[in-house]
Design an enzyme around this catalytic site. Sequence first.
Site, mmCIF file in Angstrom:
data_model
loop_
_atom_site.group_PDB
_atom_site.id
_atom_site.type_symbol
_atom_site.label_atom_id
_atom_site.label_comp_id
_atom_site.label_asym_id
_atom_site.label_seq_id
_atom_site.Cartn_x
_atom_site.Cartn_y
_atom_site.Cartn_z
ATOM 1 N N ASN A 139 -6.300 11.573 1.392
ATOM 2 C CA ASN A 139 -5.340 12.600 1.797
ATOM 3 C C ASN A 139 -4.407 12.826 0.613
ATOM 4 O OD1 ASN A 139 -3.333 14.156 2.890
ATOM 5 N ND2 ASN A 139 -2.661 12.638 4.402
ATOM 6 N N LYS A 157 -2.107 14.928 0.312
ATOM 7 C CA LYS A 157 -0.743 15.358 0.708
ATOM 8 C C LYS A 157 -0.288 16.521 -0.175
ATOM 9 C CE LYS A 157 0.053 10.844 2.709
ATOM 10 N NZ LYS A 157 0.992 9.770 3.048
ATOM 11 N N HIS A 162 -1.419 14.091 11.589
ATOM 12 C CA HIS A 162 -0.864 13.103 10.659
ATOM 13 C C HIS A 162 0.599 12.820 11.018
ATOM 14 C CE1 HIS A 162 0.523 11.164 7.024
ATOM 15 N NE2 HIS A 162 -0.750 10.867 6.794
ATOM 16 N N GLU A 180 3.131 12.477 9.286
ATOM 17 C CA GLU A 180 4.123 13.307 8.570
ATOM 18 C C GLU A 180 4.280 14.663 9.249
ATOM 19 O OE1 GLU A 180 2.356 12.773 4.727
ATOM 20 O OE2 GLU A 180 3.024 10.686 4.736
ATOM 21 N N GLU A 224 -2.873 4.982 11.660
ATOM 22 C CA GLU A 224 -1.947 4.849 10.532
ATOM 23 C C GLU A 224 -0.577 4.436 11.051
ATOM 24 O OE1 GLU A 224 -3.324 7.330 6.950
ATOM 25 O OE2 GLU A 224 -2.308 8.727 8.276
ATOM 26 N N GLY A 266 2.895 4.767 2.635
ATOM 27 C CA GLY A 266 3.680 5.011 1.427
ATOM 28 C C GLY A 266 4.743 3.957 1.163
ATOM 29 N N SER A 275 -0.936 2.399 2.900
ATOM 30 C CA SER A 275 -0.913 1.557 1.694
ATOM 31 C C SER A 275 -2.243 0.849 1.422
ATOM 32 C CB SER A 275 0.244 0.559 1.769
ATOM 33 O OG SER A 275 1.484 1.253 1.881
HETATM 34 P P1 13P Z 1 -0.518 5.803 1.635
HETATM 35 O O1 13P Z 1 -1.932 5.333 1.363
HETATM 36 O O2 13P Z 1 0.114 6.450 0.451
HETATM 37 O O3 13P Z 1 0.309 4.772 2.298
HETATM 38 O O4 13P Z 1 -0.663 7.008 2.715
HETATM 39 C C1 13P Z 1 -1.408 6.809 3.860
HETATM 40 C C2 13P Z 1 -1.589 8.096 4.542
HETATM 41 O O5 13P Z 1 -0.655 8.651 5.092
HETATM 42 C C3 13P Z 1 -2.919 8.720 4.508
HETATM 43 O O6 13P Z 1 -3.002 9.789 5.388
#
Ligand code: 13P
Length: 252
Positions: free
Chosen positions: A9, A11, A95, A97, A167, A173, A213
């Site tokens: 992803n 982002k 997601h 976010e 997740e 992150g 992560s």
């Molecule tokens: P990270 O791997 O940067 O923690 O992000 C995970 C994520 O949100 C994947 O969709």
Amino acid sequence: MRKPVIAGNWKLFKTSAEAVELVKGILPLVTGATNVEIVVAPVFTVLDRVSSVISGSNVNLSAQDCFWEAEGAFTGEISPKMLLDAGCSHVIIGHSERRQYFGETDETVNKKTKAAVAAGLKVLFCIGETLDERESGSTFDVLKRQIAGGLAGVPESDLCSIIVAYEPVWAIGTGKTASDDQAQEAHAFIRGEIKGLYSAAASDAMRVLYGGSVKPENIAGLISRPDIDGALVGGASLKADSFAALVNAAQK
Ligand code: 13P
């Protein structure tokens, strides 16, 4: 046997030149990963460019979201059929976010999931608890609600188009991965929910990915667990060598 999935992803990162450079870097490093479903999810504006580069390869293209209507007066939205037109086979929906910053709810996740599957896309269906929810002991209640709400009205025959991504929000992150035991526990719970809502066969066939992560250093432990079928990766998917290392670890 469930085929593992490694999905990147991206982002809100990578202009078109950067995206093309990244995917051109990934391709030669993952040619041997014939038993992994490899997915990259760039921003909408570079889907078409990335699609041309991966054409004919073992890398699949995903968007990071979509709307539920096919077309109409919905300024700023993009529909499943437009994603197919841009070369996507997959789409990430729900997601954390989007839930956290853009008002996504179980209801909108459900509408989007149904529309995307009906259009012929595979859905990376995201769920996961926040730190507060984990600390207050409501992780399983949250997962239960997100699964029941997000998949409401989805028939068992459509589950082959859905991949669950667990997740935990506190691990995204932050560099703070769930331990292999914590992840396995949540994955086993998710599989149990699918079994309860559908059937043992549906639950056995469902791929459940871990996200939060994930890095080349921690993928082996996660993926060795019985209910962890791959990863949805943010930061470590933005560099060709680390993404390829994840893919190649899943191939083993
Ligand atoms: P990270 O791997 O940067 O923690 O992000 C995970 C994520 O949100 C994947 O969709």
